[in-house]
Design a protein around this motif. Structure first.
Motif, PDB file in Angstrom:
ATOM      1  N   SER A   1      43.261   8.913  45.932  1.00  9.62           N
ATOM      2  CA  SER A   1      42.199   8.031  45.461  1.00  9.62           C
ATOM      3  C   SER A   1      41.243   8.724  44.487  1.00  9.62           C
ATOM      4  O   SER A   1      40.206   8.173  44.137  1.00  9.62           O
ATOM      5  CB  SER A   1      41.411   7.480  46.650  1.00  9.62           C
ATOM      6  OG  SER A   1      40.816   8.545  47.379  1.00  9.62           O
ATOM      7  N   THR A   2      41.599   9.934  44.045  1.00  8.75           N
ATOM      8  CA  THR A   2      40.802  10.685  43.075  1.00  8.75           C
ATOM      9  C   THR A   2      41.656  10.917  41.837  1.00  8.75           C
ATOM     10  O   THR A   2      42.663  11.623  41.913  1.00  8.75           O
ATOM     11  CB  THR A   2      40.355  12.041  43.658  1.00  8.75           C
ATOM     12  OG1 THR A   2      39.596  11.815  44.846  1.00  8.75           O
ATOM     13  CG2 THR A   2      39.524  12.825  42.667  1.00  8.75           C
ATOM     14  N   PHE A   3      41.272  10.322  40.725  1.00 12.08           N
ATOM     15  CA  PHE A   3      42.013  10.472  39.471  1.00 12.08           C
ATOM     16  C   PHE A   3      41.231  11.379  38.540  1.00 12.08           C
ATOM     17  O   PHE A   3      40.033  11.201  38.368  1.00 12.08           O
ATOM     18  CB  PHE A   3      42.218   9.110  38.810  1.00 12.08           C
ATOM     19  CG  PHE A   3      43.173   8.238  39.562  1.00 12.08           C
ATOM     20  CD1 PHE A   3      44.507   8.186  39.204  1.00 12.08           C
ATOM     21  CD2 PHE A   3      42.744   7.492  40.642  1.00 12.08           C
ATOM     22  CE1 PHE A   3      45.400   7.395  39.907  1.00 12.08           C
ATOM     23  CE2 PHE A   3      43.619   6.693  41.351  1.00 12.08           C
ATOM     24  CZ  PHE A   3      44.954   6.647  40.985  1.00 12.08           C
ATOM     25  N   VAL A   4      41.908  12.361  37.939  1.00 13.18           N
ATOM     26  CA  VAL A   4      41.276  13.308  37.030  1.00 13.18           C
ATOM     27  C   VAL A   4      42.150  13.444  35.796  1.00 13.18           C
ATOM     28  O   VAL A   4      43.371  13.540  35.897  1.00 13.18           O
ATOM     29  CB  VAL A   4      41.088  14.693  37.690  1.00 13.18           C
ATOM     30  CG1 VAL A   4      40.438  15.661  36.725  1.00 13.18           C
ATOM     31  CG2 VAL A   4      40.265  14.572  38.947  1.00 13.18           C
ATOM     32  N   SER A   5      41.520  13.459  34.615  1.00  8.18           N
ATOM     33  CA  SER A   5      42.266  13.599  33.369  1.00  8.18           C
ATOM     34  C   SER A   5      42.699  15.049  33.165  1.00  8.18           C
ATOM     35  O   SER A   5      42.034  15.980  33.619  1.00  8.18           O
ATOM     36  CB  SER A   5      41.404  13.139  32.192  1.00  8.18           C
ATOM     37  OG  SER A   5      40.260  13.964  32.067  1.00  8.18           O
ATOM     38  N   TYR A   6      43.809  15.218  32.490  1.00 13.85           N
ATOM     39  CA  TYR A   6      44.317  16.542  32.118  1.00 13.85           C
ATOM     40  C   TYR A   6      44.617  16.531  30.642  1.00 13.85           C
ATOM     41  O   TYR A   6      44.955  15.499  30.092  1.00 13.85           O
ATOM     42  CB  TYR A   6      45.594  16.877  32.905  1.00 13.85           C
ATOM     43  CG  TYR A   6      45.315  17.317  34.305  1.00 13.85           C
ATOM     44  CD1 TYR A   6      44.846  18.587  34.560  1.00 13.85           C
ATOM     45  CD2 TYR A   6      45.499  16.453  35.366  1.00 13.85           C
ATOM     46  CE1 TYR A   6      44.563  18.988  35.862  1.00 13.85           C
ATOM     47  CE2 TYR A   6      45.228  16.846  36.662  1.00 13.85           C
ATOM     48  CZ  TYR A   6      44.763  18.113  36.897  1.00 13.85           C
ATOM     49  OH  TYR A   6      44.479  18.497  38.171  1.00 13.85           O
ATOM     50  N   PRO A   7      44.549  17.658  29.954  1.00 12.14           N
ATOM     51  CA  PRO A   7      44.139  18.957  30.465  1.00 12.14           C
ATOM     52  C   PRO A   7      42.616  19.031  30.575  1.00 12.14           C
ATOM     53  O   PRO A   7      41.905  18.199  30.006  1.00 12.14           O
ATOM     54  CB  PRO A   7      44.654  19.924  29.401  1.00 12.14           C
ATOM     55  CG  PRO A   7      44.595  19.138  28.134  1.00 12.14           C
ATOM     56  CD  PRO A   7      44.904  17.714  28.531  1.00 12.14           C
ATOM     57  N   LEU A   8      42.160  20.042  31.310  1.00 11.94           N
ATOM     58  CA  LEU A   8      40.727  20.284  31.378  1.00 11.94           C
ATOM     59  C   LEU A   8      40.250  20.740  30.010  1.00 11.94           C
ATOM     60  O   LEU A   8      40.982  21.397  29.279  1.00 11.94           O
ATOM     61  CB  LEU A   8      40.418  21.356  32.431  1.00 11.94           C
ATOM     62  CG  LEU A   8      40.840  21.019  33.862  1.00 11.94           C
ATOM     63  CD1 LEU A   8      40.554  22.198  34.772  1.00 11.94           C
ATOM     64  CD2 LEU A   8      40.137  19.786  34.368  1.00 11.94           C
ATOM     65  N   ARG A   9      39.041  20.393  29.660  1.00 14.26           N
ATOM     66  CA  ARG A   9      38.493  20.744  28.353  1.00 14.26           C
ATOM     67  C   ARG A   9      37.375  21.768  28.512  1.00 14.26           C
ATOM     68  O   ARG A   9      36.701  21.806  29.522  1.00 14.26           O
ATOM     69  CB  ARG A   9      37.944  19.494  27.671  1.00 14.26           C
ATOM     70  CG  ARG A   9      39.012  18.490  27.308  1.00 14.26           C
ATOM     71  CD  ARG A   9      38.362  17.195  26.829  1.00 14.26           C
ATOM     72  NE  ARG A   9      39.294  16.255  26.297  1.00 14.26           N
ATOM     73  CZ  ARG A   9      40.081  15.476  27.030  1.00 14.26           C
ATOM     74  NH1 ARG A   9      40.052  15.554  28.328  1.00 14.26           N
ATOM     75  NH2 ARG A   9      40.915  14.634  26.460  1.00 14.26           N
ATOM     76  N   ASP A  10      37.164  22.543  27.448  1.00 14.68           N
ATOM     77  CA  ASP A  10      36.077  23.506  27.432  1.00 14.68           C
ATOM     78  C   ASP A  10      34.747  22.761  27.521  1.00 14.68           C
ATOM     79  O   ASP A  10      34.563  21.716  26.896  1.00 14.68           O
ATOM     80  CB  ASP A  10      36.143  24.328  26.142  1.00 14.68           C
ATOM     81  CG  ASP A  10      35.048  25.360  26.085  1.00 14.68           C
ATOM     82  OD1 ASP A  10      34.037  25.097  25.412  1.00 14.68           O
ATOM     83  OD2 ASP A  10      35.187  26.407  26.736  1.00 14.68           O
ATOM     84  N   VAL A  11      33.823  23.290  28.283  1.00 10.26           N
ATOM     85  CA  VAL A  11      32.537  22.634  28.493  1.00 10.26           C
ATOM     86  C   VAL A  11      31.779  22.433  27.187  1.00 10.26           C
ATOM     87  O   VAL A  11      31.044  21.468  27.025  1.00 10.26           O
ATOM     88  CB  VAL A  11      31.684  23.409  29.525  1.00 10.26           C
ATOM     89  CG1 VAL A  11      30.279  22.864  29.611  1.00 10.26           C
ATOM     90  CG2 VAL A  11      32.341  23.347  30.889  1.00 10.26           C
ATOM     91  N   GLY A  12      31.996  23.299  26.210  1.00 14.05           N
ATOM     92  CA  GLY A  12      31.329  23.149  24.914  1.00 14.05           C
ATOM     93  C   GLY A  12      31.652  21.832  24.231  1.00 14.05           C
ATOM     94  O   GLY A  12      30.873  21.328  23.424  1.00 14.05           O
ATOM     95  N   ALA A  13      32.804  21.233  24.547  1.00 10.68           N
ATOM     96  CA  ALA A  13      33.220  19.965  23.943  1.00 10.68           C
ATOM     97  C   ALA A  13      32.610  18.758  24.647  1.00 10.68           C
ATOM     98  O   ALA A  13      32.790  17.629  24.193  1.00 10.68           O
ATOM     99  CB  ALA A  13      34.747  19.866  23.951  1.00 10.68           C
ATOM    100  N   LEU A  14      31.893  18.962  25.733  1.00 14.60           N
ATOM    101  CA  LEU A  14      31.342  17.851  26.511  1.00 14.60           C
ATOM    102  C   LEU A  14      30.383  16.990  25.699  1.00 14.60           C
ATOM    103  O   LEU A  14      30.396  15.770  25.789  1.00 14.60           O
ATOM    104  CB  LEU A  14      30.650  18.373  27.770  1.00 14.60           C
ATOM    105  CG  LEU A  14      30.010  17.329  28.677  1.00 14.60           C
ATOM    106  CD1 LEU A  14      31.057  16.344  29.196  1.00 14.60           C
ATOM    107  CD2 LEU A  14      29.306  17.989  29.842  1.00 14.60           C
TER     108      LEU A  14
END
Length: 186
Positions: free
Chosen positions: A93-106
């Motif tokens: 029930s937990t969906f997470v996008s991949y790949p993880l991105r660098d925090v600077g791109a947030l």
């Protein structure tokens, strides 16, 4: 791996790693679930273990982010205070996008979630100060381990789909990029 959740109402709770959905496959809901609600979230990966981390130093404790979504079976949410804890434990029930991105791109992109082609939720990216204060709050209540995820709910829990509808398609976008796409199936 822990999934430490800062709810939209400001509480801290945990989701087990069995709630993690690793692919964009359909989410098949158990027979006892008659309706499901959802809340979008921002996930940050903890890269350094710690406890009682000040927001001043929080940025040293996470290195990447992803957007995602939590599903909550309404049948369990309605069971009082313990219902939320039970609803948070539903497998896959937990969906997470991949790949993880660098925090600077947030700062560059927000999140937009569509349900059956219509906008369900949209938000700009939260400032890093929000992440830092959430990490400080979470680390005051639990020990952070390398590889854990801190998830920050970006909106209140909203009704998503019912058994009468049989299924719904959920797509999420970060900017113009499709980051996850799944069906809920009753």
């Amino acid at each position: 791996m822990n999934i430490i959740v800062r709810t939209y109402s400001g509480k801290i709770c945990f989701r087990p790693d069995t709630s993690w959905k690793e692919r964009d496959d359909a989410a098949y809901l158990p027979e006892f679930v008659n309706s499901v609600s959802a809340s979008p979230a921002l996930f940050v990966r903890i890269c350094k273990a710690g406890r009682f981390v000040s927001s001043k130093f929080a940025r040293r404790y996470y290195d990447s982010f992803a957007y995602g979504m939590f599903l909550y079976p309404d049948d369990l949410l309605n069971d009082g205070p313990e219902g939320f804890a039970c609803a948070s434990c539903l497998d896959h029930s937990t969906f997470v996008s991949y790949p993880l991105r660098d925090v600077g791109a947030l700062a560059e992109r927000g999140l937009r979630v569509c349900r059956d082609g219509e906008e369900f939720f949209a938000c700009p990216p939260p400032p890093e100060s929000v992440i830092d204060s959430c990490l400080e709050f979470a680390s005051s209540r639990c020990y952070l381990r390398t590889g854990d995820f801190l998830a920050i709910e970006l909106g209140p829990i909203r009704p998503l789909c019912t058994r009468d509808e049989a299924e719904c398609q959920v797509c999420a976008y970060c900017g113009d990029n499709l980051i996850f796409d799944f069906k809920t199936v009753f």
